[in-house]
Write a protein that holds these residues in place. Structure first.
Motif, PDB file in Angstrom:
ATOM      1  N   GLY A  80       3.060  20.233  30.262  1.00  0.00           N
ATOM      2  CA  GLY A  80       3.043  21.550  29.645  1.00  0.00           C
ATOM      3  C   GLY A  80       2.555  22.650  30.581  1.00  0.00           C
ATOM      4  O   GLY A  80       2.095  23.706  30.139  1.00  0.00           O
ATOM      5  N   ILE A  81       2.662  22.420  31.889  1.00  0.00           N
ATOM      6  CA  ILE A  81       2.320  23.485  32.856  1.00  0.00           C
ATOM      7  C   ILE A  81       3.501  24.450  32.908  1.00  0.00           C
ATOM      8  O   ILE A  81       4.660  24.021  32.875  1.00  0.00           O
ATOM      9  CB  ILE A  81       2.058  22.870  34.251  1.00  0.00           C
ATOM     10  CG1 ILE A  81       0.808  21.991  34.198  1.00  0.00           C
ATOM     11  CG2 ILE A  81       1.919  23.939  35.328  1.00  0.00           C
ATOM     12  CD1 ILE A  81       0.601  21.113  35.401  1.00  0.00           C
ATOM     13  N   LYS A  82       3.206  25.750  32.985  1.00  0.00           N
ATOM     14  CA  LYS A  82       4.304  26.717  32.876  1.00  0.00           C
ATOM     15  C   LYS A  82       5.321  26.554  34.019  1.00  0.00           C
ATOM     16  O   LYS A  82       4.952  26.189  35.146  1.00  0.00           O
ATOM     17  CB  LYS A  82       3.775  28.147  32.808  1.00  0.00           C
ATOM     18  CG  LYS A  82       3.015  28.608  34.017  1.00  0.00           C
ATOM     19  CD  LYS A  82       2.602  30.064  33.867  1.00  0.00           C
ATOM     20  CE  LYS A  82       1.966  30.483  35.173  1.00  0.00           C
ATOM     21  NZ  LYS A  82       1.642  31.846  35.291  1.00  0.00           N
ATOM     22  N   ALA A  83       6.574  26.827  33.656  1.00  0.00           N
ATOM     23  CA  ALA A  83       7.687  26.510  34.547  1.00  0.00           C
ATOM     24  C   ALA A  83       7.582  27.202  35.903  1.00  0.00           C
ATOM     25  O   ALA A  83       8.005  26.649  36.912  1.00  0.00           O
ATOM     26  CB  ALA A  83       8.999  26.888  33.858  1.00  0.00           C
ATOM     27  N   ASN A  84       7.041  28.441  35.928  1.00  0.00           N
ATOM     28  CA  ASN A  84       7.048  29.145  37.213  1.00  0.00           C
ATOM     29  C   ASN A  84       5.727  29.006  37.988  1.00  0.00           C
ATOM     30  O   ASN A  84       5.484  29.745  38.935  1.00  0.00           O
ATOM     31  CB  ASN A  84       7.391  30.625  37.011  1.00  0.00           C
ATOM     32  CG  ASN A  84       6.403  31.279  36.063  1.00  0.00           C
ATOM     33  OD1 ASN A  84       5.537  30.595  35.500  1.00  0.00           O
ATOM     34  ND2 ASN A  84       6.510  32.587  35.891  1.00  0.00           N
ATOM     35  N   TYR A  85       4.870  28.047  37.593  1.00  0.00           N
ATOM     36  CA  TYR A  85       3.576  27.869  38.261  1.00  0.00           C
ATOM     37  C   TYR A  85       3.747  27.712  39.782  1.00  0.00           C
ATOM     38  O   TYR A  85       3.053  28.340  40.571  1.00  0.00           O
ATOM     39  CB  TYR A  85       2.837  26.649  37.693  1.00  0.00           C
ATOM     40  CG  TYR A  85       1.530  26.371  38.410  1.00  0.00           C
ATOM     41  CD1 TYR A  85       0.343  26.959  37.987  1.00  0.00           C
ATOM     42  CD2 TYR A  85       1.487  25.538  39.530  1.00  0.00           C
ATOM     43  CE1 TYR A  85      -0.853  26.725  38.668  1.00  0.00           C
ATOM     44  CE2 TYR A  85       0.297  25.302  40.208  1.00  0.00           C
ATOM     45  CZ  TYR A  85      -0.868  25.890  39.768  1.00  0.00           C
ATOM     46  OH  TYR A  85      -2.044  25.673  40.444  1.00  0.00           O
ATOM     47  N   PHE A  86       4.685  26.849  40.167  1.00  0.00           N
ATOM     48  CA  PHE A  86       4.827  26.551  41.603  1.00  0.00           C
ATOM     49  C   PHE A  86       5.494  27.696  42.353  1.00  0.00           C
ATOM     50  O   PHE A  86       5.138  27.992  43.486  1.00  0.00           O
ATOM     51  CB  PHE A  86       5.552  25.219  41.802  1.00  0.00           C
ATOM     52  CG  PHE A  86       4.725  24.080  41.269  1.00  0.00           C
ATOM     53  CD1 PHE A  86       3.688  23.560  42.015  1.00  0.00           C
ATOM     54  CD2 PHE A  86       4.950  23.571  39.995  1.00  0.00           C
ATOM     55  CE1 PHE A  86       2.884  22.547  41.515  1.00  0.00           C
ATOM     56  CE2 PHE A  86       4.152  22.557  39.483  1.00  0.00           C
ATOM     57  CZ  PHE A  86       3.122  22.041  40.242  1.00  0.00           C
ATOM     58  N   GLN A  87       6.463  28.329  41.671  1.00  0.00           N
ATOM     59  CA  GLN A  87       7.091  29.490  42.308  1.00  0.00           C
ATOM     60  C   GLN A  87       6.054  30.577  42.585  1.00  0.00           C
ATOM     61  O   GLN A  87       6.086  31.233  43.610  1.00  0.00           O
ATOM     62  CB  GLN A  87       8.144  30.059  41.378  1.00  0.00           C
ATOM     63  CG  GLN A  87       9.542  29.986  41.953  1.00  0.00           C
ATOM     64  CD  GLN A  87      10.560  30.338  40.903  1.00  0.00           C
ATOM     65  OE1 GLN A  87      10.322  31.209  40.065  1.00  0.00           O
ATOM     66  NE2 GLN A  87      11.675  29.648  40.932  1.00  0.00           N
ATOM     67  N   GLU A  88       5.117  30.724  41.646  1.00  0.00           N
ATOM     68  CA  GLU A  88       4.101  31.777  41.802  1.00  0.00           C
ATOM     69  C   GLU A  88       3.064  31.444  42.871  1.00  0.00           C
ATOM     70  O   GLU A  88       2.542  32.332  43.528  1.00  0.00           O
ATOM     71  CB  GLU A  88       3.355  31.985  40.475  1.00  0.00           C
ATOM     72  CG  GLU A  88       4.108  32.909  39.538  1.00  0.00           C
ATOM     73  CD  GLU A  88       3.414  33.046  38.207  1.00  0.00           C
ATOM     74  OE1 GLU A  88       2.292  32.525  38.025  1.00  0.00           O
ATOM     75  OE2 GLU A  88       4.019  33.676  37.322  1.00  0.00           O
TER      76      GLU A  88
END
Ligand code: AKG
Ligand code: FE2
Length: 422
Positions: A265-273
Motif C-alpha cells: 500500500g505504498i503510494k505508486a509514485n513514491y519511487f519516482q518522487e
C-alpha cells in the motif's frame, strides 16, 4: 553437494612458507601480467599473523545449492489475474527470501553479453592504470579492490570492482569516444570549442538545440506510453554499452520497486518522487581465481545499501545468501537476473521485506564476473516505515551513509539497519 563445496573443502591450510612463495609469485605475476591487484602484498601481514595464531578461517564449506523463487515478468502482461498473481509472488519472495530471480525481464541477452565484454575490457587493463585517480574519467575510488579495511581472515576479499555512480557515466572515456568531438562541446563534457568548427558552431548549435527539444518531447511521450516491460528509449546520443545497460536496469528497478510497493500500500509514485537515475549506481565486479578459496571471500558477507539490487552474473556461481541461519548457494540461471531487497526497502516496509546478508565465495580455478545495479534514493530522501508502530527511526540516505562510514572505520563492518532500530 555443490561444486564449490568440493573445491573449497580441499582445505588450503595456512602455511607460512607457502605464503612467502606466493608473495614472491604474486610479485612476479603482477610484473608479468600487470593486471592483478597485489592481493598477497596487501594481505600478507594478516595471513602470516593468522597462521602464527592458528586463527580459524571463516567456514565456506558444506552448503546447499538452491534455485531462488523464479518470477516470470511476462505474466505482468497476460491479464489482470496473472498480473496480480505475479506481483504477489514477487512480494512473497521478498518476504520469505529477500531474493528472487526474474526472467523475461526485457534486458536483451545481447546487451548482457556486451556488458560482460565491456567488463573484461575494463579489468584486463594494467593494475597501475586501473588504480589511477581519473581512471576512465571517473571520480576517485571508483576502482576498488580487496578490502582496504580488512583486519582479520574474516574480512579478506579477493575481488576488484568498478563502482560507477550514474551521474558519472556520461563522463566515461569510452562513452566520450563514441560521440563526435563537436557534440562534446555542446553537451558540456568538453569546454573547448574545436577551432575548425567555429564558423559552423552557431548553426550546429541551433540545429542541436532543436533536435534535443524534439527528442526530449519524443522521450517523454515514449516513457508515458511504457506499460508492462516493453520499453524503447529514444535518446539524444549514442549511449555506451554501460550507459545503455544502466538505463535499462534503472527502468527495471523502478518497475520492480513499484510492483513490490503495491503489496504494501505504498503510494505508486513514491519511487519516482524519491529516486533519480543519478542517485543510483552500477558496480561491475571481477573475482579473479583465488589460491585460498576456503580462507577468504570473493565479497565478504554484507547487506546492500539501497532499495533493491539487480545482479547480472555469469555461470560460474559463488553467490550465497543466508537462509534460516545457513549459507545457501544461488544456482546461476543463464536466462535470469537476480534481484535482492536492500536495507532501505526493509526499513520502508517496516521489516516486511528482508535485506538478506549475502556474500560471494572465492573460486580457485575460475574467474567470475557480475554487475550489480543499486537502486537508491537521492541523498536527502528520508526513509520512514510505511506502517506503524515503526521498527526503525526515520533516517536520510545521507545519515545512513555517514553512519556506515563511521562504523566501517571503527569496526571494519557496516553494522547497518540495526543502528536505526527503535
Ligand atoms: O557478485 C555477485 O553476485 C554479488 C555482488 C554483490 O553482492 C554486491 O556487489 O553487492
Ligand atoms: Fe551485495
Amino acid at each position: 553437494m555443490s561444486l564449490h563445496c568440493q573445491k573449497s573443502a580441499k582445505g588450503d591450510k595456512v602455511n607460512t612458507h607457502k605464503f612467502k612463495a606466493d608473495i614472491h609469485q604474486d610479485r612476479e605475476d603482477s610484473e608479468a601480467m600487470a593486471i592483478e591487484p597485489p592481493f598477497f602484498e596487501k594481505y600478507k601481514a594478516i595471513l602470516q599473523s593468522s597462521a602464527n595464531e592458528k586463527e580459524k578461517p571463516p567456514t565456506v564449506e558444506g552448503f546447499e545449492e538452491l534455485e531462488l523463487p523464479l518470477i516470470d515478468l511476462s505474466h505482468l502482461n497476460l491479464g489482470p489475474l496473472e498480473r496480480q498473481e505475479c506481483i504477489e509472488k514477487m512480494g512473497q519472495a521478498a518476504i520469505e527470501w529477500g531474493f528472487f530471480q526474474i526472467v523475461n525481464h526485457a534486458v536483451p541477452d545481447e546487451l548482457l553479453n556486451r556488458l560482460k565484454q565491456e567488463q573484461i575490457k575494463v579489468f584486463q587493463q594494467p593494475f597501475d592504470k586501473k588504480s589511477e585517480n581519473n581512471f576512465l574519467n571517473l571520480s576517485v575510488q571508483s576502482y576498488r579492490w580487496g578490502n582496504p579495511l580488512a583486519t582479520s581472515l574474516r574480512n579478506l576479499s579477493w575481488s576488484e570492482a568498478l563502482h560507477i555512480s550514474l551521474k558519472d557515466i556520461s563522463k566515461m572515456d569510452e562513452y566520450n569516444k563514441l560521440r563526435p568531438y563537436w557534440w562534446r562541446y555542446f553537451d558540456g563534457t568538453s569546454d573547448q570549442m574545436p577551432s575548425a568548427m567555429a564558423p559552423c558552431c552557431c548553426l550546429l548549435h541551433l540545429i542541436s538545440v532543436t533536435v534535443a527539444c524534439l527528442t526530449q518531447c519524443a522521450f517523454e511521450f515514449a516513457s508515458d506510453r511504457q506499460h508492462g516491460l516493453n520499453f524503447t528509449l529514444i535518446r539524444q546520443h549514442d549511449p555506451s554499452t554501460i550507459e545503455e545497460y544502466a538505463e535499462k536496469a534503472n527502468f527495471l528497478a523502478q518497475r520492480l520497486a513499484e510492483y513490490l510497493a503495491q503489496n504494501l500500500g505504498i503510494k505508486a509514485n513514491y519511487f519516482q518522487e524519491n529516486c533519480s537515475p543519478s542517485s543510483s549506481s552500477l558496480r561491475m565486479n571481477r573475482y579473479p581465481p583465488c589460491p585460498y578459496p576456503s580462507m577468504m571471500f570473493g565479497i565478504i558477507p554484507h547487506t546492500d545499501t539501497d532499495f533493491l539490487t539487480i545482479v547480472s552474473q555469469d555461470q560460474v556461481g559463488g553467490l550465497q545468501l543466508k537462509r534460516n541461519g545457513r549459507w545457501v548457494s544461488v544456482k546461476p540461471n543463464p536466462k535470469a537476473l537476480v534481484v535482492n531487497i536492500g536495507d532501505f526497502y526493509q526499513a520502508l516496509s517496516n521489516g516486511v521485506y528482508k535485506s538478506i546478508t549475502h556474500r560471494v565465495i572465492a573460486n580457485q580455478e575460475t574467474e567470475r564476473y557480475s554487475a550489480a545495479y543499486f537502486y537508491c534514493p537521492t541523498y536527502e530522501t528520508v526513509i520512514e516505515s510505511c506502517s506503524k508502530p515503526s521498527l526503525y527511526k526515520k533516517f536520510s540516505f545521507k545519515e545512513y551513509r555517514e553512519q556506515i562510514q563511521k562504523d566501517v572505520k571503527a569496526t571494519g563492518d557496516k553494522v547497518g539497519l540495526s543502528r536505526f532500530l527503535l
